[in-house]
Design an enzyme around this catalytic site. Structure first.
Site, PDB file in Angstrom:
ATOM      1  N   GLU A  49      -4.997  26.923   0.312  1.00  0.00           N
ATOM      2  CA  GLU A  49      -3.711  26.547   0.882  1.00  0.00           C
ATOM      3  C   GLU A  49      -3.797  26.050   2.312  1.00  0.00           C
ATOM      4  OE1 GLU A  49      -0.418  27.966  -0.557  1.00  0.00           O
ATOM      5  OE2 GLU A  49      -1.356  28.620  -2.412  1.00  0.00           O
ATOM      6  N   ARG A  56      -6.248  18.908   1.173  1.00  0.00           N
ATOM      7  CA  ARG A  56      -6.223  17.824   0.194  1.00  0.00           C
ATOM      8  C   ARG A  56      -5.492  16.597   0.741  1.00  0.00           C
ATOM      9  NH1 ARG A  56      -6.144  18.809  -6.305  1.00  0.00           N
ATOM     10  NH2 ARG A  56      -6.387  16.643  -6.889  1.00  0.00           N
ATOM     11  N   GLU A  84     -12.245   3.311  -2.202  1.00  0.00           N
ATOM     12  CA  GLU A  84     -12.029   4.768  -2.167  1.00  0.00           C
ATOM     13  C   GLU A  84     -13.273   5.495  -1.654  1.00  0.00           C
ATOM     14  OE1 GLU A  84      -9.229   6.351  -2.579  1.00  0.00           O
ATOM     15  OE2 GLU A  84      -7.957   5.182  -3.938  1.00  0.00           O
ATOM     16  N   LYS A 135     -14.767  14.553  -2.129  1.00  0.00           N
ATOM     17  CA  LYS A 135     -13.482  14.824  -2.776  1.00  0.00           C
ATOM     18  C   LYS A 135     -13.411  16.287  -3.214  1.00  0.00           C
ATOM     19  CE  LYS A 135      -9.754  14.051  -5.761  1.00  0.00           C
ATOM     20  NZ  LYS A 135      -8.870  13.252  -6.555  1.00  0.00           N
ATOM     21  N   HIS A 161      -3.331   5.827   2.425  1.00  0.00           N
ATOM     22  CA  HIS A 161      -2.476   5.794   1.240  1.00  0.00           C
ATOM     23  C   HIS A 161      -0.986   5.735   1.546  1.00  0.00           C
ATOM     24  CE1 HIS A 161      -6.115   6.512  -0.995  1.00  0.00           C
ATOM     25  NE2 HIS A 161      -5.463   6.527  -2.141  1.00  0.00           N
ATOM     26  N   ASN A 195      -5.408  11.390   1.534  1.00  0.00           N
ATOM     27  CA  ASN A 195      -4.372  10.353   1.569  1.00  0.00           C
ATOM     28  C   ASN A 195      -4.557   9.347   2.693  1.00  0.00           C
ATOM     29  OD1 ASN A 195      -2.857  10.972  -0.679  1.00  0.00           O
ATOM     30  ND2 ASN A 195      -1.645  12.507   0.412  1.00  0.00           N
ATOM     31  N   ARG A 225      -0.462  23.775 -26.605  1.00  0.00           N
ATOM     32  CA  ARG A 225      -0.439  24.513 -25.331  1.00  0.00           C
ATOM     33  C   ARG A 225      -1.755  24.451 -24.568  1.00  0.00           C
ATOM     34  NH1 ARG A 225       2.323  27.968 -28.668  1.00  0.00           N
ATOM     35  NH2 ARG A 225       4.592  27.814 -28.393  1.00  0.00           N
ATOM     36  N   HIS A 250       0.150   2.840  -0.486  1.00  0.00           N
ATOM     37  CA  HIS A 250       1.121   2.960  -1.587  1.00  0.00           C
ATOM     38  C   HIS A 250       2.343   2.076  -1.338  1.00  0.00           C
ATOM     39  CE1 HIS A 250      -0.475   7.066  -3.117  1.00  0.00           C
ATOM     40  NE2 HIS A 250      -0.830   6.098  -3.947  1.00  0.00           N
ATOM     41  N   HIS A 266      -5.064  -0.947  -6.608  1.00  0.00           N
ATOM     42  CA  HIS A 266      -4.832   0.203  -5.738  1.00  0.00           C
ATOM     43  C   HIS A 266      -5.846   0.259  -4.586  1.00  0.00           C
ATOM     44  CE1 HIS A 266      -3.972   4.306  -4.507  1.00  0.00           C
ATOM     45  NE2 HIS A 266      -5.254   4.606  -4.676  1.00  0.00           N
ATOM     46  N   LYS A 324      -5.940  16.884 -11.787  1.00  0.00           N
ATOM     47  CA  LYS A 324      -4.563  16.369 -11.934  1.00  0.00           C
ATOM     48  C   LYS A 324      -4.497  15.473 -13.158  1.00  0.00           C
ATOM     49  CE  LYS A 324      -2.921  16.203  -7.131  1.00  0.00           C
ATOM     50  NZ  LYS A 324      -2.566  15.299  -6.012  1.00  0.00           N
TER      51      LYS A 324
HETATM   52  N1  LIG Z   1      -5.665  12.261 -11.403  1.00  0.00           N
HETATM   53  C1  LIG Z   1      -5.956  11.867 -10.179  1.00  0.00           C
HETATM   54  O1  LIG Z   1      -6.235  12.664  -9.286  1.00  0.00           O
HETATM   55  C2  LIG Z   1      -5.956  10.397  -9.889  1.00  0.00           C
HETATM   56  C3  LIG Z   1      -6.485   9.931  -8.685  1.00  0.00           C
HETATM   57  C4  LIG Z   1      -6.522   8.552  -8.473  1.00  0.00           C
HETATM   58  C5  LIG Z   1      -6.006   7.682  -9.420  1.00  0.00           C
HETATM   59  N2  LIG Z   1      -5.477   8.181 -10.574  1.00  0.00           N
HETATM   60  C6  LIG Z   1      -4.939   7.283 -11.602  1.00  0.00           C
HETATM   61  O2  LIG Z   1      -6.003   6.467 -12.075  1.00  0.00           O
HETATM   62  C7  LIG Z   1      -5.448   5.251 -12.576  1.00  0.00           C
HETATM   63  C8  LIG Z   1      -6.293   4.100 -12.088  1.00  0.00           C
HETATM   64  O3  LIG Z   1      -7.616   4.293 -12.565  1.00  0.00           O
HETATM   65  P1  LIG Z   1      -8.592   3.053 -12.808  1.00  0.00           P
HETATM   66  O4  LIG Z   1      -8.624   2.214 -11.588  1.00  0.00           O
HETATM   67  O5  LIG Z   1      -9.835   3.612 -13.335  1.00  0.00           O
HETATM   68  O6  LIG Z   1      -7.771   2.185 -13.876  1.00  0.00           O
HETATM   69  P2  LIG Z   1      -7.963   1.961 -15.455  1.00  0.00           P
HETATM   70  O7  LIG Z   1      -8.212   3.212 -16.163  1.00  0.00           O
HETATM   71  O8  LIG Z   1      -6.786   1.158 -15.870  1.00  0.00           O
HETATM   72  O9  LIG Z   1      -9.277   1.050 -15.534  1.00  0.00           O
HETATM   73  C9  LIG Z   1      -9.263  -0.250 -14.987  1.00  0.00           C
HETATM   74  C10 LIG Z   1      -9.641  -1.304 -16.039  1.00  0.00           C
HETATM   75  O10 LIG Z   1     -11.041  -1.238 -16.307  1.00  0.00           O
HETATM   76  C11 LIG Z   1     -11.271  -1.099 -17.710  1.00  0.00           C
HETATM   77  N3  LIG Z   1     -12.527  -0.351 -17.823  1.00  0.00           N
HETATM   78  C12 LIG Z   1     -12.718   0.953 -17.548  1.00  0.00           C
HETATM   79  N4  LIG Z   1     -14.016   1.262 -17.597  1.00  0.00           N
HETATM   80  C13 LIG Z   1     -14.669   0.135 -17.935  1.00  0.00           C
HETATM   81  C14 LIG Z   1     -16.044  -0.187 -18.125  1.00  0.00           C
HETATM   82  N5  LIG Z   1     -17.008   0.716 -17.916  1.00  0.00           N
HETATM   83  N6  LIG Z   1     -16.345  -1.454 -18.490  1.00  0.00           N
HETATM   84  C15 LIG Z   1     -15.369  -2.390 -18.637  1.00  0.00           C
HETATM   85  N7  LIG Z   1     -14.069  -2.147 -18.436  1.00  0.00           N
HETATM   86  C16 LIG Z   1     -13.726  -0.905 -18.094  1.00  0.00           C
HETATM   87  C17 LIG Z   1     -10.039  -0.436 -18.225  1.00  0.00           C
HETATM   88  O11 LIG Z   1      -9.863  -0.647 -19.591  1.00  0.00           O
HETATM   89  C18 LIG Z   1      -8.961  -1.106 -17.381  1.00  0.00           C
HETATM   90  O12 LIG Z   1      -8.653  -2.361 -17.918  1.00  0.00           O
HETATM   91  C19 LIG Z   1      -4.022   5.191 -12.113  1.00  0.00           C
HETATM   92  O13 LIG Z   1      -3.170   5.463 -13.206  1.00  0.00           O
HETATM   93  C20 LIG Z   1      -3.921   6.312 -11.097  1.00  0.00           C
HETATM   94  O14 LIG Z   1      -2.640   6.898 -11.037  1.00  0.00           O
HETATM   95  C21 LIG Z   1      -5.439   9.507 -10.814  1.00  0.00           C
HETATM   96 ZN   LIG Z   2      -6.359   6.210  -3.993  1.00  0.00          ZN
END
Ligand SMILES: NC(=O)c1ccc[n+]([C@@H]2O[C@H](COP(=O)([O-])OP(=O)(O)OC[C@H]3O[C@@H](n4cnc5c(N)ncnc54)[C@H](O)[C@@H]3O)[C@@H](O)[C@H]2O)c1
Ligand SMILES: [Zn+2]
Length: 370
Positions: A240, A244, A188, A230, A251, A248, A124, A255, A267, A146
């Site tokens: 509210e 936020r 970003e 951010k 996006h 986007n 939990r 997207h 992305h 998130k």
């Molecule tokens: N929670 C949120 O608010 C939020 C916001 C934006 C995106 N996201 C999510 O984030 C994800 C994308 O994140 P991302 O772009 O970091 O992708 P990711 O976590 O897949 O990382 C990208 C690649 O880089 C590698 N990597 C990471 N750090 C490294 C380092 N220091 N050295 C070498 N390799 C490294 C990873 O293994 C992967 O292959 C998506 O799933 C998306 O939905 C979430």
């Molecule tokens: Zn984004």
């Protein structure tokens, strides 16, 4: 050494610090007990990051006399599933971790979302730290609380809000990040500038060469304002105001392009194109100052980020995907528009998004496809 603490507390109960400091992963052990006291710690990471940076974190915790387990899953978005969530949860149970454990999510956004969701649901809810290792995770995914996983029906459909006890950013880890990932993250950062800070945009543009070399000082200078932006929108949203939504920008189209391209495109690259199209849409409806899209194109170009729609996509495909999310809401698609790079346009009643006739979106997309 830069150590900047950013208090993004929204209510006294869920405020936490984002610490940006080169070398902070190597000295993490001394910080952990005060941030998150636990009897045992689980570092959750992926198969790319664990061999590169797992030992830095694990040995730092061990030097501080803390009991720590490293749990690793295969890198990639395809691991952000219920199956991996279950496997990780079972692994923690098998290793005897309980209610008094703490989680550290070491990796990019995939690790942050998945590891955070494991922390949110295990017994939990366990306390956790975000240790983002991609630029995108540092300035975006790790901020805001998130967490979640993908479902066969779509991305991020299962999840929970679960705020970390802290986010520890070590810009030195970006040295091993593949350059396309770095550039995607920069898109970003440019988005943050485009919605909130013209001078920040200029600073990013001027530092392009050293940022692409992963210069740790320049990256630190880039990361801190981006997190503030951010965090500002996230904090405003707890009142509210819908603020936020401004995050986007780029996006709605971004997207749709990602989906139309079957997620072949990073992305951040899709968001770069999305910002171009949405700036141009704004110019067409008269909300955005003429020349804004060109200005963004110049900045994105410094980072070799795409500014045109990939030629193998069709306008109709992209349009269809812009409506896919919105069907349930039975309204027209709404867009975040800027008045100029650095400022979001608000509607007459303070709205953060604007309804745009489909025909204008269609004709604008057409211009970016040729
Ligand atoms: N929670 C949120 O608010 C939020 C916001 C934006 C995106 N996201 C999510 O984030 C994800 C994308 O994140 P991302 O772009 O970091 O992708 P990711 O976590 O897949 O990382 C990208 C690649 O880089 C590698 N990597 C990471 N750090 C490294 C380092 N220091 N050295 C070498 N390799 C490294 C990873 O293994 C992967 O292959 C998506 O799933 C998306 O939905 C979430
Ligand atoms: Zn984004």
């Amino acid at each position: 050494v830069t150590n900047i603490r950013i208090d993004i507390s929204t209510t006294p109960a869920n405020g936490y610090d984002v610490v940006v400091e080169p070398g902070s992963l190597g000295s993490l052990g001394s910080r952990v007990p005060s941030l998150m006291s636990a009897h045992r710690y689980a570092v959750i990471s992926d198969s790319n990051v664990a061999p590169l940076w797992g030992n830095t974190v694990v040995s730092s915790l061990e030097r501080a006399g803390l009991a720590v387990d490293l749990v690793v899953f295969p890198a990639g978005e395809s691991s952000k599933t219920r199956e991996t969530w279950a496997a990780l949860s079972d692994e923690l149970l098998a290793r005897g971790l309980g209610r008094d454990a703490g989680v550290l999510a070491l990796g990019g956004g995939v690790v942050g979302d998945l590891g955070g969701f494991v922390a949110a649901t295990f017994m939990r809810g366990l306390p956790y730290l975000q240790l983002p290792t991609t630029l995108l995770a540092m300035i975006d995914a790790a901020i805001g609380g998130k967490t979640g996983i993908d479902a066969p029906a779509g991305k991020n459909l299962v999840g929970a809000f679960h705020q970390p006890k802290a986010v520890i950013v070590d810009p030195l880890v970006l040295r091993t990040l593949p350059e396309p990932e770095l550039r995607g993250g920069l898109a970003e950062a440019i988005k943050h500038g485009a919605i909130a800070d013209e001078r920040y945009l200029l600073a990013i543009e001027n530092a392009a060469a050293s940022l692409l070399r992963a210069d740790a000082d320049r990256l630190t200078d880039l990361i801190v304002p981006s997190i503030r932006i951010k965090a500002g929108f996230v904090a405003a949203d707890t009142q509210e105001t819908g603020a936020r939504a401004a995050l986007n920008f780029g996006h709605t189209i971004g997207h749709a392009i990602e989906r139309a391209a079957g997620y072949r495109l990073h992305h951040g690259y899709a968001v770069a194109i999305g910002m171009m199209v949405e700036a141009a849409i704004g110019e067409t409806v008269g909300t955005t100052a003429a020349g804004s899209a060109d200005r963004l194109a110049a900045i994105l170009g410094k980072f070799d980020l795409p500014v045109r729609v990939p030629p193998d996509l069709t306008v109709q495909q992209i349009l269809d995907y812009t409506t896919v999310d919105k069907k349930a809401r039975a309204g027209a698609v709404r867009y975040v528009l800027i008045t100029k790079p650095g400022n979001v346009a608000r509607g007459p009643n303070g709205e953060w998004t604007h309804e745009v006739p489909t025909e204008i979106v269609r004709s604008t997309l057409q211009r970016f496809l040729k």
